[in-house]
Design an enzyme around this catalytic site. Sequence first.
Site, short mmCIF file in Angstrom:
data_model
loop_
_atom_site.label_atom_id
_atom_site.label_comp_id
_atom_site.label_asym_id
_atom_site.label_seq_id
_atom_site.Cartn_x
_atom_site.Cartn_y
_atom_site.Cartn_z
N CYS A 77 0.82 -1.22 0.00
CA CYS A 77 0.00 0.00 0.00
C CYS A 77 0.84 1.26 0.00
O CYS A 77 1.79 1.37 0.77
CB CYS A 77 -0.85 0.09 1.26
SG CYS A 77 -1.98 -1.24 1.49
N ARG A 97 -12.98 1.53 -11.56
CA ARG A 97 -13.36 2.11 -10.28
C ARG A 97 -12.53 3.34 -9.98
O ARG A 97 -12.98 4.34 -9.46
CB ARG A 97 -13.14 1.10 -9.16
CG ARG A 97 -14.04 -0.07 -9.28
CD ARG A 97 -13.73 -1.05 -8.19
NE ARG A 97 -12.62 -1.91 -8.53
CZ ARG A 97 -11.76 -2.37 -7.65
NH1 ARG A 97 -11.85 -2.02 -6.40
NH2 ARG A 97 -10.81 -3.18 -8.03
N1 LIG Z 1 -6.99 -1.05 2.74
C1 LIG Z 1 -6.34 -0.07 2.16
O1 LIG Z 1 -5.59 0.65 2.82
C2 LIG Z 1 -6.44 0.20 0.71
C3 LIG Z 1 -7.01 -0.71 -0.13
N2 LIG Z 1 -7.06 -0.49 -1.48
C4 LIG Z 1 -7.63 -1.51 -2.34
O2 LIG Z 1 -7.68 -1.03 -3.67
C5 LIG Z 1 -8.92 -1.32 -4.28
C6 LIG Z 1 -9.66 -0.04 -4.69
O3 LIG Z 1 -9.94 0.71 -3.53
P1 LIG Z 1 -10.69 2.12 -3.65
O4 LIG Z 1 -9.98 3.01 -4.60
O5 LIG Z 1 -10.87 2.62 -2.28
O6 LIG Z 1 -12.05 1.66 -4.34
P2 LIG Z 1 -13.49 2.32 -4.33
O7 LIG Z 1 -14.24 1.58 -5.37
O8 LIG Z 1 -14.07 2.40 -2.98
O9 LIG Z 1 -13.23 3.82 -4.75
C7 LIG Z 1 -12.81 4.27 -6.02
C8 LIG Z 1 -13.43 5.64 -6.26
O10 LIG Z 1 -14.77 5.45 -6.67
C9 LIG Z 1 -15.66 6.23 -5.88
N3 LIG Z 1 -16.98 5.57 -5.82
C10 LIG Z 1 -17.28 4.41 -5.24
N4 LIG Z 1 -18.58 4.09 -5.41
C11 LIG Z 1 -19.12 5.10 -6.13
C12 LIG Z 1 -20.41 5.37 -6.67
N5 LIG Z 1 -21.45 4.52 -6.46
N6 LIG Z 1 -20.59 6.50 -7.38
C13 LIG Z 1 -19.58 7.35 -7.59
N7 LIG Z 1 -18.33 7.16 -7.12
C14 LIG Z 1 -18.10 6.05 -6.41
C15 LIG Z 1 -14.92 6.35 -4.56
O11 LIG Z 1 -15.40 7.43 -3.78
C16 LIG Z 1 -13.51 6.51 -5.03
O12 LIG Z 1 -13.25 7.85 -5.40
C17 LIG Z 1 -9.67 -2.17 -3.27
O13 LIG Z 1 -9.37 -3.50 -3.57
C18 LIG Z 1 -9.08 -1.77 -1.94
O14 LIG Z 1 -9.17 -2.82 -0.99
C19 LIG Z 1 -6.60 0.66 -2.01
C20 LIG Z 1 -6.04 1.62 -1.23
C21 LIG Z 1 -5.91 1.46 0.21
O1 LIG Z 2 -3.04 1.17 -0.18
C1 LIG Z 2 -3.33 0.13 -0.77
N1 LIG Z 2 -3.13 0.06 -2.08
C2 LIG Z 2 -3.41 -1.03 -2.81
O2 LIG Z 2 -3.19 -1.04 -4.02
C3 LIG Z 2 -3.93 -2.14 -2.11
N2 LIG Z 2 -4.33 -3.37 -2.52
C4 LIG Z 2 -4.72 -4.02 -1.39
N3 LIG Z 2 -4.59 -3.25 -0.33
C5 LIG Z 2 -4.85 -3.57 1.07
O3 LIG Z 2 -3.74 -4.31 1.58
C6 LIG Z 2 -4.20 -5.50 2.23
C7 LIG Z 2 -3.13 -6.60 2.20
O4 LIG Z 2 -2.01 -6.17 2.94
P1 LIG Z 2 -0.79 -7.15 3.31
O5 LIG Z 2 -0.07 -7.48 2.05
O6 LIG Z 2 0.05 -6.38 4.25
O7 LIG Z 2 -1.40 -8.37 3.93
C8 LIG Z 2 -5.45 -5.84 1.45
O8 LIG Z 2 -6.30 -6.73 2.13
C9 LIG Z 2 -6.06 -4.46 1.22
O9 LIG Z 2 -6.78 -3.97 2.33
C10 LIG Z 2 -4.11 -2.07 -0.74
N4 LIG Z 2 -3.82 -0.95 -0.08
K LIG Z 3 2.07 0.56 3.56
#
Ligand SMILES: NC(=O)C1=CN([C@@H]2O[C@H](COP(=O)(O)OP(=O)(O)OC[C@H]3O[C@@H](n4cnc5c(N)ncnc54)[C@H](O)[C@@H]3O)[C@@H](O)[C@H]2O)C=CC1
Ligand SMILES: O=c1[nH]c(=O)c2[nH+]cn([C@@H]3O[C@H](COP(=O)(O)O)[C@@H](O)[C@H]3O)c2[nH]1
Ligand SMILES: [K+]
Length: 523
Positions: A339, A435
């Site tokens: 991340c 997305r």
């Molecule tokens: N756990 C973590 O720290 C992180 C995880 N990820 C992973 O990356 C992937 C994508 O994450 P996100 O970008 O947060 O996906 P997301 O689909 O929640 O968001 C993408 C964008 O779409 C917008 N959006 C969502 N639903 C909408 C709707 N119905 N209408 C209009 N806009 C909408 C959101 O506000 C955002 O700007 C996921 O698999 C996530 O688990 C990504 C970053 C951090």
């Molecule tokens: O900031 C992020 N950018 C990404 O591209 C991304 N892809 C996955 N995830 C999140 O990371 C989790 C897995 O983390 P670990 O490898 O540490 O187990 C996953 O379970 C997610 O919550 C992301 N977070």
């Molecule tokens: K990190």
Amino acid sequence: MGADAATVTPPRESMGGAKDEDLADGFSLGEVFGGSKAHSGYTYDDIIVLPGEIDFGVESVTLESKVTRKISLRTPFVSSPMDTVTEATMAIGMAQHGGLGIIHYNMPIEDQVAEVRKVKTYKNGFISDPVVLAPHNTLSDLDAVKEKYGHYGIPVTIDGRLHSKLVGIVTKRDVDFQEDRSVLVDSVMTKDVVTIQEPVTLAQANARLADCKKGKLPVVNADGELVSLISRTDLRKARDYPLSTVAASGSLLCGAAVGTRPNDRIRLAALVEAGVDVVVLDSSQGDSCFQKDMVRWIKSTYPLLQVIGGNVVTRQQAKHLIDAGVDGLRVGMGVGSICTTQVVCACGRPQASAVYAVASYANSRGVPVIADGGVGNTGHIIKALMLGASCVMMGSMLAGTDEAPGEYFFQDGVRLKRYRGMGSLEAMSQGSDKRYFASQAKVKVAQGVSGTVPDKGPLATYIPYLRQGIAHGFQDMGVRDLDEMTSRAASGAIRVELRSPAAQKEGGVHGLHNYVLRTHAQA
Ligand SMILES: NC(=O)C1=CN([C@@H]2O[C@H](COP(=O)(O)OP(=O)(O)OC[C@H]3O[C@@H](n4cnc5c(N)ncnc54)[C@H](O)[C@@H]3O)[C@@H](O)[C@H]2O)C=CC1
Ligand SMILES: O=c1[nH]c(=O)c2[nH+]cn([C@@H]3O[C@H](COP(=O)(O)O)[C@@H](O)[C@H]3O)c2[nH]1
Ligand SMILES: [K+]
């Protein structure tokens, strides 16, 4: 806190008769995470747990826990919905070992549905998606199958598909002396096939195989259509999975991820039709109007489906999603190994603080918490559970196992698999940019990277190692199970300390010229 403790410590000679409470070193979780001095967020490596008293053997430790309001796991592990971590093979393996797999959704709806179906129709010892040929295929086609899958003994159906009428089986014996590889399968296959009809248990199939002395036994339905296949070599390897996560129907439990866009409602309907048991609303920032609408819609449309919301890292975010109706919460923002969210977006929270804060609130409302991301060893898992998480979700820990999607390859003499963030440019260009990349946006902003992880071997050895490591940690703390952990954490009986950077260094391997890290061995 330390100064106060020092002022009440009695002189050394008078401590012989002190009660246990007077000798409690360290601090309760509340003092570390909620104390007035807590301007810092902490993560797993910042804290260390002080040992308790052992009055039981390590085999007495059980790890049963909840993942949602209604679903319990015997192994508190969930595999991440990422395209280098969880497809059907991982979900099957996780469920067999007592955990749960969440199938990612960086693929077309019909592909994700097919992955869920594979898990839901999986029967231990039965090959539910065998390679099938048609009568009009040639022996060259058969050779190609042998080359790819390494075996003969291919069922033949009228149109070369599963769930079609079985018309023969083609085995090594049928083709051994055939020079001409343009000959049709139809002319060499055995048409008088020994089969077994559904419904059938593995024990019945085993008995029939022993009887007929064949290598492969096709399973057919009442109409003679091929349903699955049983192989003698697989049966010999078949083993029991006493920890399996199963539904009342006996099928393995399966989770799937979806987003919060309008199209995700169509996706979800198809997943429900395929039998999915739990859905994860996959977002880095779950406290959005989009997610709350989606939760309310799911709960009114599919009241029996368990819904995990997230991700969240604060109690307010947790409250909003619990009010909307989620059955579980995924906690962690920007802490995953791949991340870059905290770097790019400035938002997130160190994981130990996030888990403690959210779990202490969510648990009071009966909603289990999954600590997601940043787990790099069994110590991290134990700390997550101690901080109130019911389960951990892992990406990098599982991406190097045999069951993860993708092939192993060698780089600098090390056997590796690819692992990438779902917000990496690579994953986005595969599909998730629908997305990420709002139609009017001109720039793609990555929130993750793409890399590699070392070979971890099969889940069959890796998960038992993780479980055993956790059991040893529980024993050191003097807790037998998660209930005991929760009550001892709440009463302040579990004591922790913060670790300075030097202490963290001391806690790892240090001072050696070189060493080989070997984490486990078969007894
Ligand atoms: N756990 C973590 O720290 C992180 C995880 N990820 C992973 O990356 C992937 C994508 O994450 P996100 O970008 O947060 O996906 P997301 O689909 O929640 O968001 C993408 C964008 O779409 C917008 N959006 C969502 N639903 C909408 C709707 N119905 N209408 C209009 N806009 C909408 C959101 O506000 C955002 O700007 C996921 O698999 C996530 O688990 C990504 C970053 C951090
Ligand atoms: O900031 C992020 N950018 C990404 O591209 C991304 N892809 C996955 N995830 C999140 O990371 C989790 C897995 O983390 P670990 O490898 O540490 O187990 C996953 O379970 C997610 O919550 C992301 N977070
Ligand atoms: K990190």
